[in-house]
Design an enzyme around this catalytic site. Structure first.
Site, PDB file in Angstrom:
ATOM      1  N   HIS A 155      21.400  -1.427 136.417  1.00  0.00           N
ATOM      2  CA  HIS A 155      21.705   0.003 136.257  1.00  0.00           C
ATOM      3  C   HIS A 155      22.879   0.180 135.286  1.00  0.00           C
ATOM      4  CE1 HIS A 155      22.246   4.228 137.745  1.00  0.00           C
ATOM      5  NE2 HIS A 155      23.506   3.971 137.409  1.00  0.00           N
ATOM      6  N   GLU A 156      23.949  -0.593 135.488  1.00  0.00           N
ATOM      7  CA  GLU A 156      25.124  -0.470 134.630  1.00  0.00           C
ATOM      8  C   GLU A 156      24.893  -1.077 133.248  1.00  0.00           C
ATOM      9  OE1 GLU A 156      27.500   1.420 135.424  1.00  0.00           O
ATOM     10  OE2 GLU A 156      26.815   1.727 137.473  1.00  0.00           O
ATOM     11  N   HIS A 159      23.543   1.440 130.938  1.00  0.00           N
ATOM     12  CA  HIS A 159      24.614   2.288 130.400  1.00  0.00           C
ATOM     13  C   HIS A 159      25.313   1.597 129.237  1.00  0.00           C
ATOM     14  CE1 HIS A 159      24.458   5.421 133.355  1.00  0.00           C
ATOM     15  NE2 HIS A 159      24.845   4.677 134.371  1.00  0.00           N
ATOM     16  N   ASP A 166      23.018   8.674 133.649  1.00  0.00           N
ATOM     17  CA  ASP A 166      22.482   8.783 134.999  1.00  0.00           C
ATOM     18  C   ASP A 166      21.503   9.940 135.131  1.00  0.00           C
ATOM     19  OD1 ASP A 166      23.868   6.617 136.235  1.00  0.00           O
ATOM     20  OD2 ASP A 166      25.697   7.825 136.223  1.00  0.00           O
TER      21      ASP A 166
END
Length: 932
Positions: A155-156, A159, A166
């Site tokens: 998830h990170e 980014h 998000d």
């Protein structure tokens, strides 16, 4: 082969390898050289290293499947702080804490253990780093809140690497759809769950809809089902076992008011990811059986080892420039370089000379001894960079201490044209040292910066002028990048100007409560005699030139304040007693006053290190204390060209123009005005004239804190998220001032002819729309005529029922009359109200709005972010009491009500019986009777 050609060939051969040692690079589907670093202040805990390896190993296979067989993690380096015990770890080469992709550190401002990624640029741009706390890695309870660590890492990583955002929004957790329904801000819409009231503000334990907004009142939360069939999205809720993909163009929720839609023009995360340079070939790996778990290297740097490699050739002209170089190098040795560092000195012109082998700085006496080895006389006519580097490289300076060059640092200063650097380029790059370069004047070889670029070092440029303390500033900026700010020097002040005879340079500098240890005031001048110096501390104590330590040969006056300097404003005056104008400068440095209280730090950088006119750049300045951003500061950047021309910019943290997020402590401004081709330098001054309280809100791009799950029909809640803890020391800190320098950059293709306007207004990124009665109220920050400077001429506003139509076919959408709207100056808040024709039909409740700014030569900005305006249609109200009804109507209502009462009683009896048979949890009274 010429020296320049040799450098070019070496760069082509080494670009991937050298860069891979500073940050993760992608080769044949595998990321190599991913760097994770532990902060020096984190207590030693072997579990952290084990958990990092477990997390990234799990993340590798999850990432491979999520990207449909395209990428995975092949090799990882973990940088262990020197504060931990030595266990025969490998020595780092170019790896440093501040260059890490992933950091492990405890934030000073306690935001809990939410992993987050620092993102400061637009959609599709890489972030700065991923931050995990030791508690997140060490404690297993976090998996109930965030999901497995490997999934959270992916998830990170999305980014950080691909610049996506998000798909949830804690500020807007719900929204009203075009069908007038309340939905959860999420992607995809296939995820199921229930609404639960977590606070006492909800009546009867149930979520209540606000009749004015159509949204749930505060306290309502969406609780997902633990067992799902939905496979996306990783950027919404990677914690669910069924989630294994990113949202794509087919299942992306374009109605949700989240950052992904706002920042990425309603493109799905997978669309953005596939558009990155990592996926240019867009082909899955042909043989997935060759995918192996990542390999890990554990690195640890012990002592810092530095060699000054100084150009003493006659290309460093004039004499005053050589004097400035001596002043700057001496300041570095006496004040800046950290205690316990090993330092050696080499000089070169036609040939090299070792001035001193490495000596450890353990006292002020050792500092002065090293400074005594600095060169005092010029050398030969030309500069032979390789002659200096070869002495460093072979014996002689570093190997006397370590036996190899890994992790050592070179500070290379040169101003000469040397086309032979290709002879030693490959050898130096592969040696394992970090090379910081300082080029003086326009004659310095253009290839010099490649040494820094390939080894991850600083690269500075100093114009050929004597009006400012540029050389002092760049030496002050060469600090350890270990992440430990307690031992680092902080530059408080750097001022200099040409002062006429018998006039003065007078300034006030603020010493704040985070600094004060080892505070130095250093004045320089040009004439034979020193200026008069008057320095007054906050309690009225005065110092004069007699209190300073004078060096009449190199024109330096230095005063170290005993103990910890008084907090507050210090006033200094430099009076030119010479019969002619001369340049006077004052530099103030200090160190942290307390090992437990981080200093206010300033970091500056450019959006890129090379640009071609008319492509604009962005100047960034990050101001923080620990991990907490500092707000409300006045930030001025000065950009200088090779010919000495300067441009001053006022940087803002207002969430408009080049500044992506408001109040994140990252200030920015577009830079597009260039006086010519060549190198440019960057210097910033930060001043806070009032108490500045750091922002305690969560960072933007972080993993969602899941409040709980519904599992097998039962509600299982996680502990409430810990509230942010404020620290009153910030309130007591008061004013502060800082000076910092950034890496140099180059500009090409600047025209020499007459000026032609080629710069459009900047993109509007903060367009907001809301409904009031039957009108849409728009607000945004005005752009300029040229990017964020000046004043635009007009606006074009259009609406549509779908965001994609606005994005892809703006001029085919509904026109809004803006004849009464005159643009204000850049940075002002614009307000515009209009009545949309679409709502007059009564068929829709949601419209989308976008805007473009137009300048005086009809250059148009990029399309703004697309704002959403929702018209909520409340449920039909009960009939008012003054209406009259006939007898038949009253009888009909009576029978309807009687039937409803009977049904209600019957239903209640059935529910009571069922309730006795089923042992529901005590929280079940809070659940709504429908799923979403």
């Amino acid at each position: 082969m010429s020296g320049g050609a040799a450098v070019g060939a070496a760069l082509l051969a080494l670009a991937l390898a050298a860069t891979g040692e500073a940050a993760a690079v992608l080769r044949d589907g595998g990321y190599e050289g991913l760097l994770a670093a532990v902060h020096p202040r984190v207590p030693e805990d072997g579990r952290l290293l084990a958990r990092l390896q477990e997390m990234i190993t799990e993340a590798s296979s999850y990432l491979f499947n999520a990207t449909k067989g395209r990428v995975y993690f092949r090799s990882v380096k973990i940088l262990i702080p020197p504060t931990w015990k030595e266990k025969n770890y490998e020595k780092p080469k170019h790896e440093t804490y501040e260059k890490a992709d992933v950091i492990v550190a405890a934030p000073y401002w306690k935001h809990g253990d939410d992993p987050y990624t620092l993102q400061h640029e637009a959609c599709g741009k890489m972030g700065k780093y991923i931050h995990f706390t030791p508690s997140f890695l060490a404690n297993d309870y976090v998996t109930d809140i965030y999901g497995s660590r490997g999934r959270t890492f992916v998830h990170e990583w999305a980014h950080l690497r691909w610049g996506v955002f998000d798909e949830y929004d804690n500020d807007r957790p719900f929204y009203v759809t075009g069908q007038n329904q309340v939905k959860v801000t999420r992607c995809s819409s296939d995820l199921t769950g229930i609404y639960v009231c977590e606070k006492n503000s909800c009546s009867d334990g149930s979520c209540v809809i606000n009749k004015l907004t159509g949204l749930f009142k505060e306290g309502c939360a969406f609780i997902p089902e633990r067992n799902q069939t939905a496979v996306s999205s990783i950027m919404y809720m990677q914690s669910l076992s069924s989630v294994a993909e990113f949202c794509n163009e087919h299942n992306h929720n374009r109605e949700a008011p989240n950052l992904q839609n706002q920042m990425c023009d309603y493109r799905s995360t997978w669309e953005v990811i596939k558009n990155s340079t990592d996926f240019e070939n867009d082909l899955p790996l042909t043989n997935s059986s060759l995918i192996t778990p990542p390999s890990f290297s554990l690195l640890q740097k012990r002592e810092r080892v530095i060699c000054l490699v100084l150009d003493v050739s006659k290309t460093i002209e004039p004499r005053l420039t050589r004097m400035r170089l001596h002043q700057a190098a001496e300041l570095y040795l006496l004040q800046i370089v950290e205690e316990n560092t090993y330092v050696g000195i080499v000089t070169f012109s036609d040939k090299g000379e070792i001035k001193t082998h490495v000596h450890q700085i353990v006292s002020d006496k050792a500092r002065k001894q090293l400074a005594s080895y600095l060169p005092t006389a010029p050398g030969g006519k030309r500069a032979n960079v390789c002659a200096g580097l070869s002495l460093f490289f072979y014996c002689q300076v570093i190997r006397k201490k370590e036996g190899h060059l890994y992790g050592s640092e070179i500070i290379l200063v040169t101003g000469g044209q040397d086309n032979s650097t290709g002879r030693c380029f490959s050898e130096v790059i592969n040696g394992g040292s970090v090379i910081h370069t300082i080029t003086v004047g326009s004659s310095a070889a253009k290839e010099i910066e490649h040494f820094s670029k390939e080894t991850g070092g600083f690269k500075f440029f100093v114009p050929e002028r004597l009006d400012f303390s540029d050389l002092l500033d760049v030496f002050t900026g060469i600090m350890s990048r270990s992440g430990d700010t307690f031992h680092q020097s902080v530059q408080i002040e750097s001022a200099g100007e040409s002062v006429a005879e018998y006039t003065q340079l007078r300034r006030t500098v603020t010493i704040d409560s985070t600094v004060g240890r080892e505070t130095f005031f250093v004045a320089t001048w040009q004439s034979a005699e020193p200026p008069e110096i008057i320095l007054t501390d906050p309690i009225g104590r005065s110092y004069t030139v007699k209190d300073f330590e004078l060096d009449s040969v190199f024109h330096v006056a230095r005063l170290q304040i005993p103990g910890t300097a008084e907090t507050g404003d210090w006033a200094y005056t430099l009076i030119n007693v010479h019969l002619a104008p001369q340049v006077l400068t004052m530099t103030v440095t200090s160190r942290a006053a307390n090992s437990t209280l981080p200093t206010v730090s300033v970091k500056t950088y450019m959006s890129k290190d090379t640009t071609y006119y008319p492509s604009a750049m962005v100047v960034y300045v990050q101001i923080s204390q620990g991990f907490s951003p500092i707000l409300g500061a006045s930030v001025t950047a000065t950009v200088s060209s090779e010919n000495g021309d300067t441009v001053s910019l006022e940087l803002l943290d207002n969430g408009a123009g080049s500044d992506i997020f408001k109040n994140d402590g990252i200030y920015s401004k577009y830079l597009f005005s260039f006086s010519g081709n060549g190198r440019y330098s960057l210097k910033v001054r930060v001043q806070a004239n009032r108490t500045t309280v750091p922002q305690t809100a969560m960072p933007w791009s972080y993993a969602m804190y899941i409040p709980g799950y519904v599992e097998n029909g039962k509600l299982k809640m996680n502990p409430s998220r810990p509230p942010a803890i404020k620290n009153n020391t910030q309130v007591r800190r008061g004013d502060f001032s800082r000076t910092a320098v950034g890496d140099s950059f180059t500009v090409s293709a600047v025209p020499t002819g007459p000026y032609i306007d080629v710069f459009p207004p900047c993109k509007i990124i903060d367009l907001d729309a809301r409904m009031e009665d039957d009108k849409v109220i728009l607000s945004w920050t005005a752009p300029g005529d040229d990017f964020d400077k000046g004043q635009a001429t007009s606006y074009e506003i259009r609406t549509s029922e779908t965001p994609l139509e606005l994005r892809d076919s703006f001029y085919n959408t509904t026109f809004v009359n803006t004849s009464t709207l005159s643009p204000q100056h850049a940075g002002c808040t614009e307000i515009f109200v209009f009545k949309p024709e679409a709502f007059t039909t009564g068929n829709i409740t949601v419209i989308y709005v976008a805007i473009r700014a137009v300048d005086e030569v009809f250059l148009r900005s990029e399309l703004s972010n697309i704002a959403q305006a929702v018209m909520f249609i409340p449920p039909m109200a009960y009939p008012p009491s003054n209406l009259k009804f006939g007898v038949s109507t009253i009888l009909l209502l009576f029978f309807v009500l009687l039937t409803a009462v009977c049904l209600t009683v019957s239903t209640s009896l059935c529910l009571v019986k069922k309730k006795k048979k089923k042992n529901l949890s005590e929280n079940s009274a809070k659940l709504l009777q429908h799923k979403v």
